[in-house]
Design a protein around this motif. Structure first.
Motif, short mmCIF file in Angstrom:
data_model
loop_
_atom_site.label_atom_id
_atom_site.label_comp_id
_atom_site.label_asym_id
_atom_site.label_seq_id
_atom_site.Cartn_x
_atom_site.Cartn_y
_atom_site.Cartn_z
N ASP C 54 0.85 -1.20 0.00
CA ASP C 54 0.00 0.00 0.00
C ASP C 54 0.89 1.25 0.00
O ASP C 54 1.60 1.50 0.98
CB ASP C 54 -0.88 -0.01 1.25
CG ASP C 54 -1.74 1.25 1.35
OD1 ASP C 54 -1.73 2.07 0.41
OD2 ASP C 54 -2.43 1.41 2.38
N PRO C 55 0.83 2.05 -1.08
CA PRO C 55 1.67 3.26 -1.13
C PRO C 55 1.40 4.23 0.01
O PRO C 55 2.25 5.09 0.30
CB PRO C 55 1.33 3.90 -2.48
CG PRO C 55 0.43 2.96 -3.20
CD PRO C 55 -0.01 1.87 -2.27
N ALA C 56 0.25 4.12 0.68
CA ALA C 56 -0.05 5.02 1.80
C ALA C 56 0.93 4.83 2.95
O ALA C 56 1.16 5.76 3.73
CB ALA C 56 -1.49 4.81 2.28
N VAL C 57 1.52 3.64 3.09
CA VAL C 57 2.51 3.44 4.15
C VAL C 57 3.69 4.38 3.93
O VAL C 57 4.19 5.01 4.87
CB VAL C 57 2.98 1.96 4.20
CG1 VAL C 57 4.16 1.79 5.15
CG2 VAL C 57 1.82 1.06 4.64
N CYS C 58 4.12 4.51 2.67
CA CYS C 58 5.24 5.41 2.36
C CYS C 58 4.85 6.87 2.57
O CYS C 58 5.62 7.64 3.17
CB CYS C 58 5.71 5.21 0.92
SG CYS C 58 6.57 3.64 0.69
N SER C 59 3.68 7.26 2.10
CA SER C 59 3.32 8.68 2.25
C SER C 59 3.06 9.02 3.72
O SER C 59 3.40 10.11 4.18
CB SER C 59 2.13 9.04 1.36
OG SER C 59 1.03 8.20 1.62
N ASP C 60 2.50 8.07 4.48
CA ASP C 60 2.34 8.31 5.93
C ASP C 60 3.70 8.53 6.59
O ASP C 60 3.83 9.39 7.47
CB ASP C 60 1.65 7.11 6.59
CG ASP C 60 0.15 7.06 6.29
OD1 ASP C 60 -0.37 8.04 5.72
OD2 ASP C 60 -0.48 6.03 6.61
N MET C 61 4.68 7.74 6.18
CA MET C 61 6.01 7.86 6.80
C MET C 61 6.64 9.21 6.46
O MET C 61 7.19 9.88 7.34
CB MET C 61 6.90 6.72 6.31
CG MET C 61 8.13 6.51 7.18
SD MET C 61 8.97 4.96 6.82
CE MET C 61 7.68 3.77 7.16
N LEU C 62 6.54 9.62 5.21
CA LEU C 62 7.09 10.92 4.83
C LEU C 62 6.34 12.05 5.54
O LEU C 62 6.96 13.03 5.99
CB LEU C 62 7.02 11.11 3.31
CG LEU C 62 7.95 10.18 2.49
CD1 LEU C 62 7.74 10.42 1.00
CD2 LEU C 62 9.42 10.40 2.87
N ASP C 63 5.02 11.93 5.65
CA ASP C 63 4.24 12.95 6.37
C ASP C 63 4.67 13.05 7.83
O ASP C 63 4.84 14.15 8.36
CB ASP C 63 2.74 12.60 6.32
CG ASP C 63 2.12 12.86 4.96
OD1 ASP C 63 2.82 13.42 4.08
OD2 ASP C 63 0.96 12.47 4.76
N TRP C 64 4.83 11.90 8.47
CA TRP C 64 5.22 11.93 9.87
C TRP C 64 6.61 12.55 10.04
O TRP C 64 6.84 13.36 10.94
CB TRP C 64 5.19 10.52 10.49
CG TRP C 64 5.58 10.59 11.93
CD1 TRP C 64 4.76 10.87 12.99
CD2 TRP C 64 6.90 10.47 12.47
NE1 TRP C 64 5.50 10.92 14.15
CE2 TRP C 64 6.81 10.68 13.86
CE3 TRP C 64 8.15 10.20 11.91
CZ2 TRP C 64 7.92 10.62 14.71
CZ3 TRP C 64 9.27 10.16 12.74
CH2 TRP C 64 9.14 10.36 14.12
N LEU C 65 7.54 12.16 9.18
CA LEU C 65 8.90 12.71 9.27
C LEU C 65 8.89 14.23 9.07
O LEU C 65 9.61 14.97 9.75
CB LEU C 65 9.82 12.05 8.23
CG LEU C 65 10.32 10.64 8.57
CD1 LEU C 65 10.93 9.97 7.35
CD2 LEU C 65 11.35 10.68 9.71
N GLU C 66 8.04 14.71 8.14
CA GLU C 66 7.96 16.15 7.89
C GLU C 66 7.42 16.87 9.12
O GLU C 66 7.87 17.97 9.47
CB GLU C 66 7.07 16.43 6.67
CG GLU C 66 6.87 17.89 6.34
CD GLU C 66 8.19 18.65 6.12
OE1 GLU C 66 9.13 18.03 5.60
OE2 GLU C 66 8.27 19.83 6.49
N GLU C 67 6.46 16.23 9.79
CA GLU C 67 5.90 16.81 11.01
C GLU C 67 6.94 16.81 12.13
O GLU C 67 7.05 17.76 12.91
CB GLU C 67 4.69 15.97 11.42
CG GLU C 67 3.69 16.66 12.30
CD GLU C 67 2.47 15.76 12.50
OE1 GLU C 67 1.65 15.68 11.57
OE2 GLU C 67 2.37 15.12 13.57
#
Lengths: 132, 132, 132
Positions: C54-67
């Motif tokens: 699920d590509p959402a796992v990657c985007s969630d990880m990038l979102d969290w790191l940005e936060e």
């Protein structure tokens, strides 16, 4: 030389000490020296090398991770376990450890822990050795 | 082939460049190629591979870690150095680095740093090589 | 045995799946078993092993790191990309992965990703194998 350990975690989140199991695998493989790779082939569990004397070190680490990546924060991944994926990446899925005289050459206070972030489950840990 | 470096940190928190010391250990062991494992057998120190050109990269990293895992936050571990344990796990205790022509094959801007989080102290760094 | 992959990232931040490229490098080197080291010789990119379903796992990880490490926070490093350096250290620059029958012995849901934090750019990924 590869051995696979089966490790059962007992809670949703847990640092489970597997140092003895890894050393047993080294004995079984007859490894004398070299590099031991410990690898977790899962995406919501990881591997931590840290203090195995005071259990508060482990609970403090889990508490901090929960605060940093809270379960309640909204995420896109539909399964709802994105925090577990993120925590696994933060601590890492693999560690390489030195082997001497057939055992892990760890520091006095170090242990190797399976880091469960989405349990309880049965997990596999890969122990892989190459000679020095 | 294992060499142990003795590294003295100079402050409570510090990223201390040990790239030259690791390359010296490779020369001493006569390693030509393969994988070099650098391992920190401590639980309140870790290993960072990052830029060794502008020292602000290191101080920015220590500042951010201090903000993320503040010394003042209450923790269960009675010794009071839980933040150091957590920071060590976040950056990691081991790195594996490629070796070519007897030296670490690092990128142009990369250096290897002992990450001290509970110093100043004398620390050990294990350098372990397996041939390619 | 060392192969160098050239990987082009497509955005400022991206988790780019390179599992197939690493397996191709293993085939090219004729590696049967052992430990595969994947190493990123850059200071603003790293390496992540996580879910590639699920590509959402990657985007969630990038979102969290940005936060966690926001681009807008003031830092000392004059180039302005300290968050990229810090994120790279948090996810790590190297992973070691087991090799069996000439391929990475990953878990069912695992993939290997170049973690770009300061792109788009052309990046190098080092694949290094030592026999088991």
């Amino acid at each position: 030389m590869i051995e696979r350990l089966s490790v059962t975690s007992d809670a949703r989140e847990q640092l489970k000490d597997i140092t003895d199991e890894v050393n047993s695998a080294l004995r079984k493989m007859g490894a004398a020296g070299g590099i031991c790779q410990v690898f977790v082939p899962h995406t919501t569990a990881g591997l931590v090398v840290n203090e195995n004397a005071d259990p508060a070190v482990c609970s403090d680490m889990l508490d901090w991770l929960e605060e940093a990546v809270p379960q309640g924060r909204p995420f896109g991944h539909a399964e709802g376990n994105s925090p577990a994926h993120i925590k696994a990446t933060l601590v890492g899925q693999s560690a390489t450890l030195p082997v001497e005289r057939g055992r892990l050459a760890l520091g006095t206070w170090q242990g190797v822990f399976l880091a469960e972030f989405d349990g309880p489950r049965q997990r596999t840990v890969v122990v892989n050795v190459v000679d020095g």
